[in-house]
Design an enzyme around this catalytic site. Sequence first.
Site, PDB file in Angstrom:
ATOM      1  N   PHE A 110       0.800  -1.217   0.000  1.00  0.00           N
ATOM      2  CA  PHE A 110       0.000   0.000   0.000  1.00  0.00           C
ATOM      3  C   PHE A 110       0.840   1.277   0.000  1.00  0.00           C
ATOM      4  O   PHE A 110       0.363   2.325  -0.394  1.00  0.00           O
ATOM      5  CB  PHE A 110      -0.922   0.018   1.225  1.00  0.00           C
ATOM      6  CG  PHE A 110      -1.668  -1.259   1.412  1.00  0.00           C
ATOM      7  CD1 PHE A 110      -2.734  -1.580   0.593  1.00  0.00           C
ATOM      8  CD2 PHE A 110      -1.298  -2.158   2.410  1.00  0.00           C
ATOM      9  CE1 PHE A 110      -3.415  -2.757   0.762  1.00  0.00           C
ATOM     10  CE2 PHE A 110      -1.977  -3.338   2.578  1.00  0.00           C
ATOM     11  CZ  PHE A 110      -3.045  -3.644   1.748  1.00  0.00           C
ATOM     12  N   GLY A 111       2.046   1.199   0.481  1.00  0.00           N
ATOM     13  CA  GLY A 111       2.838   2.411   0.570  1.00  0.00           C
ATOM     14  C   GLY A 111       4.253   2.106   0.978  1.00  0.00           C
ATOM     15  O   GLY A 111       4.733   0.974   0.861  1.00  0.00           O
ATOM     16  N   LYS A 112       4.915   3.106   1.498  1.00  0.00           N
ATOM     17  CA  LYS A 112       6.315   2.945   1.873  1.00  0.00           C
ATOM     18  C   LYS A 112       6.654   3.896   3.010  1.00  0.00           C
ATOM     19  O   LYS A 112       5.917   4.851   3.292  1.00  0.00           O
ATOM     20  CB  LYS A 112       7.217   3.213   0.676  1.00  0.00           C
ATOM     21  CG  LYS A 112       7.033   4.599   0.054  1.00  0.00           C
ATOM     22  CD  LYS A 112       7.844   4.747  -1.228  1.00  0.00           C
ATOM     23  CE  LYS A 112       7.561   6.096  -1.907  1.00  0.00           C
ATOM     24  NZ  LYS A 112       8.333   6.252  -3.156  1.00  0.00           N
ATOM     25  N   TYR A 138      12.414   8.436  13.845  1.00  0.00           N
ATOM     26  CA  TYR A 138      13.267   7.524  13.084  1.00  0.00           C
ATOM     27  C   TYR A 138      14.002   6.619  14.069  1.00  0.00           C
ATOM     28  O   TYR A 138      14.610   7.098  15.029  1.00  0.00           O
ATOM     29  CB  TYR A 138      14.263   8.327  12.255  1.00  0.00           C
ATOM     30  CG  TYR A 138      15.334   7.466  11.601  1.00  0.00           C
ATOM     31  CD1 TYR A 138      15.008   6.597  10.564  1.00  0.00           C
ATOM     32  CD2 TYR A 138      16.655   7.522  12.038  1.00  0.00           C
ATOM     33  CE1 TYR A 138      15.983   5.816   9.967  1.00  0.00           C
ATOM     34  CE2 TYR A 138      17.637   6.747  11.445  1.00  0.00           C
ATOM     35  CZ  TYR A 138      17.301   5.894  10.406  1.00  0.00           C
ATOM     36  OH  TYR A 138      18.258   5.121   9.823  1.00  0.00           O
ATOM     37  N   CYS A 139      13.914   5.326  13.885  1.00  0.00           N
ATOM     38  CA  CYS A 139      14.544   4.352  14.776  1.00  0.00           C
ATOM     39  C   CYS A 139      15.710   3.707  14.025  1.00  0.00           C
ATOM     40  O   CYS A 139      15.507   2.923  13.083  1.00  0.00           O
ATOM     41  CB  CYS A 139      13.529   3.304  15.242  1.00  0.00           C
ATOM     42  SG  CYS A 139      12.172   4.023  16.183  1.00  0.00           S
ATOM     43  N   ASP A 163      13.895  -3.034  13.187  1.00  0.00           N
ATOM     44  CA  ASP A 163      12.942  -3.739  14.036  1.00  0.00           C
ATOM     45  C   ASP A 163      13.663  -4.706  14.967  1.00  0.00           C
ATOM     46  O   ASP A 163      14.775  -5.164  14.699  1.00  0.00           O
ATOM     47  CB  ASP A 163      11.897  -4.481  13.188  1.00  0.00           C
ATOM     48  CG  ASP A 163      12.517  -5.595  12.369  1.00  0.00           C
ATOM     49  OD1 ASP A 163      12.613  -6.710  12.905  1.00  0.00           O
ATOM     50  OD2 ASP A 163      12.915  -5.340  11.219  1.00  0.00           O
ATOM     51  N   ASP A 182      -1.696  -6.587  16.696  1.00  0.00           N
ATOM     52  CA  ASP A 182      -0.622  -7.236  15.920  1.00  0.00           C
ATOM     53  C   ASP A 182       0.705  -7.018  16.635  1.00  0.00           C
ATOM     54  O   ASP A 182       1.680  -6.556  16.046  1.00  0.00           O
ATOM     55  CB  ASP A 182      -0.576  -6.667  14.502  1.00  0.00           C
ATOM     56  CG  ASP A 182       0.313  -7.532  13.573  1.00  0.00           C
ATOM     57  OD1 ASP A 182       0.734  -8.622  14.013  1.00  0.00           O
ATOM     58  OD2 ASP A 182       0.584  -7.107  12.446  1.00  0.00           O
ATOM     59  N   ARG A 229       8.383  -8.052  15.126  1.00  0.00           N
ATOM     60  CA  ARG A 229       8.537  -7.339  13.845  1.00  0.00           C
ATOM     61  C   ARG A 229       7.906  -5.959  13.900  1.00  0.00           C
ATOM     62  O   ARG A 229       8.196  -5.109  13.058  1.00  0.00           O
ATOM     63  CB  ARG A 229       7.904  -8.164  12.725  1.00  0.00           C
ATOM     64  CG  ARG A 229       6.417  -8.439  12.930  1.00  0.00           C
ATOM     65  CD  ARG A 229       5.826  -9.309  11.852  1.00  0.00           C
ATOM     66  NE  ARG A 229       4.460  -9.692  12.168  1.00  0.00           N
ATOM     67  CZ  ARG A 229       4.120 -10.745  12.894  1.00  0.00           C
ATOM     68  NH1 ARG A 229       5.074 -11.529  13.373  1.00  0.00           N
ATOM     69  NH2 ARG A 229       2.854 -11.029  13.151  1.00  0.00           N
TER      70      ARG A 229
END
Length: 954
Positions: A588-590, A660-661, A665, A776, A780
């Site tokens: 769907f996106g980025k 921003y990490c 993950d 969820d 991750r």
Amino acid sequence: MSWTYLLMLLFLLPYTGDAVPKINDGEDRVTVNVGDKVSLECRDAHLVTLAFQKSGLMKKPRDLKSRPLNNSETDQFFVIIKADLRHIGRYICTNTETQENTSVSLFVKDPARPFLDIPFIDVTEGADTVGMCFPTDPDMDIAIEKCDGSPLPENFTFTTDIEAGITIKTVQLAFDSCYVCSGNKSGTVKKSSTFSIHVKPVPKKVPTVFLSKSRQLVKTGEPFEVTCAVLDVFSTVKAQWLDVKEGVTKQANFRSSNVFSYNLTLKSDGVPYSESRTFTCQAENAIGQVNATFTLDVIDVGYVNLTVLENTTISVNAGDNLVLKVYIDAYPHPDDGVWTYFNETLLNTSDHYVATKDEGNNRYVSELHLIRLKGTEKGVYTFYTTNSDDDASVSFNIQVKTRPEILIAERTSEGTLQCVATGFPVPAIQWYFCPGSEQRCTDYPPLSPVNEKFIQENSSLGRIVVESTIDVNDLKKNGTVQCVASNEVESAYSVFSFAIKEKLRTHTLFTPLLIGFIAAAGLMCIAVAVLMYKYLQKPKYEIQWKVVEEINGNNYVYIDPTQLPYDNKWEFPRDRLCFGKILGAGAFGKVVEATAYGLLKEDSRLTVAVKMLKPSAHSTEREALMSELKVLSYLGHHKNIVNLLGACTVGGPTLVITEYCCYGDLLNYLRRKRDSFICPKFEDNSEAALYKNLLNTRDMGCEGMSEYIDMKPAVSYVVPTKTDKRRSGSFGDQDVSVSIPEEDDLALDTEDLINFSYQVAQGMNFLASKNCIHRDLAARNILLTHGRITKICDFGLARDIRNDSNYVVKGNARLPVKWMAPESIFHCVYTFESDVWSYGILLWEIFSLGSSPYPRIPVDSKFYKMIKDGYRMMSPECAPLEMYEIMRSCWNSDPLKRPTFKQIVQMVEQQLSDSKGNTPLPYPVSHVPLDHAVRINSVGSSTSSQPLLTNSDR
């Protein structure tokens, strides 16, 4: 000890009228030491007696022996063999005939006891105290002070007398306290033992009377009980039930120093009366008396009466909420009652629920809450209740107003135009004609229909359809015909365009062409249907996080994210964003790395992550991204979630700017750290063999590549120092653009794993406090940044779940089955407790260093049966026993027995503290205050929660 002989000669001179006996040498005070022998001689021409006065009381000491002096019939000789503090007082020699007397005061000094002991003094409010602070040495200056050394109460005045001691004048209630006597002699201060002054209050008003109930209804032969509570300042209050001789129990006690409680309970095991009676409780003190009356209503048989305050026929707009309320007057206690809809019992669901309450005095209320009524939910709703003697019911006729809907708009074979519509109230159909091709014709005069009729469907409250037709043969020119169906709610319309043509001669090619056209159209329809089916089967982008609006039992009502407000303070200029590499991309996106200029302060640069949709995104996906933005702004800031920094919603596609990490993950971070992990050995690891080679194998064939995607760096990669890696900030100024997750060069140990678990629990506790369900939760979806700070996120936008093996097809959806609680798998129920289950799976991922749950077990019918039968994973090799016990508690099959996230934070915090040797934690503990209703219990009996939106928001 030497004996001292004191001879007190009390000479009573020969009686000469009003002569008064005198003490030898005029002395009226004698002082001796404790233990000395004291002799008293009382002489007079008449018979004399010797009395002892102390504290205003005349009492002769038991050891005061007397005998005639020198065989005299009148004179007396008195001896105290061994003087002690009991003998301190005034001794009075009295002529028994003339009652003339003389006296002397005796003081017995005792260095160890400067004052006579008194345990307490009872005094009535407003009176003076007597009999305290008697000194044993007459040469002391005496005073009184409080035991704790604090100042004496206001208006505390007293007088001192060497014989009478200290007298407190006009005692007040505030004087009730602990005191001590003090004496000063030649600069030396001595004190008595402590004693208490108890002040008995004087009534200033009539007693206060309370009844446990003012009225009670019973049937003949039933028991009843009522308690009369009387409160007064002193126990002299009198209380009674008037004209009652039996069945009364009494209980008296002090509630506090100034409040006396007196309870009288009137009780009967079976009412012997056949008619109502009243009973009076009376209380009396020195001020006056007061009465309280209890009424006992006696009936022969019970009853049930139902009352409705509003009209039983109610009209409501579709989409509105409605509450049907019935007041129940009943005795004996009725059952909870049932609500039925067309004879079907209504159970609590997300569309409706029942609430009952007891208002007292045999009055109850039952409410049926109908949520967002639909047009199909009109009809008769009935409430029915019963008790052992009676029953009753009441019905409501609910009419749901719906906007008109045109069901049929077509040209018939008879040359007429037909318009069929429905709605409530029944819509009226009007026809309009306008020349040419127009969108609407309502500005022209209406046409008269040829025919109009009503069609009733199903029951009397079923759908009513109105049908209207006009004859197009009456129209003489080309144009547009509009059918308009209107009621008080809204209007709907349909448009016909037609042309009046001459009758054409049938062409021989017409039939083959028509057949070919129909065949082509049929094939095209089939192709469109196939494409539409495939489109509908594609997963739709939606935010996983759900905000709970209301809970009724197991039924959750989620808030529509589109109804949440959006504050324009989050807006950030697009031209201040400089985009870098793609961090992740999905169906769907980025998510793109970017540098934001002036986001936190002027002339600053900050590396951020920007979420955006693909150019081909549909309106539903754009709305979903906007909903995610609104949810993030609603949640607010927390250290352990990926926080919203800004957004761009105008002048182009929607952009969501978040933290921003740098380490990517948590799942892939753990896998990258396997070779450098320091794993202590724990006992009782039944699954040790499964992970025996965990640290020696890099190629694990792990499922689910949901991390930031690997890319080549656009510039030289700069390896940060240890100092950089351990700084605690979530983000900061970045001068080097990074296209792949950074890596710290520090080893990983069990303490780090516990810390990851602790931080995620804090973040989930924060989400739960905001009534937010994640749905969820997995490694991750946990990101890691500087200082090894974990942050919870929703990675659904930038993850291709069609190619992610962690998401299994179940029905028309792809679900992370191995992370889901049983109630979510089998009943599609997502609650705070199902998030707790997922957290237990996340713990297993952490302590197995990124392994996939339920290793080597495919998701099939056997897997579902194992979960139903209670199968649970064994402990990972690197998990302490205490952490595995937390996992097991999260996997309890009964959601109510799973711990809350607040409890999990406390349990993991204890493990983190133990691993540090009870030293202060290196990471700040940020407990989340529950500033609105406590965490909603999704499975318990909680009725409703605080609304998340005000009416103005809706």
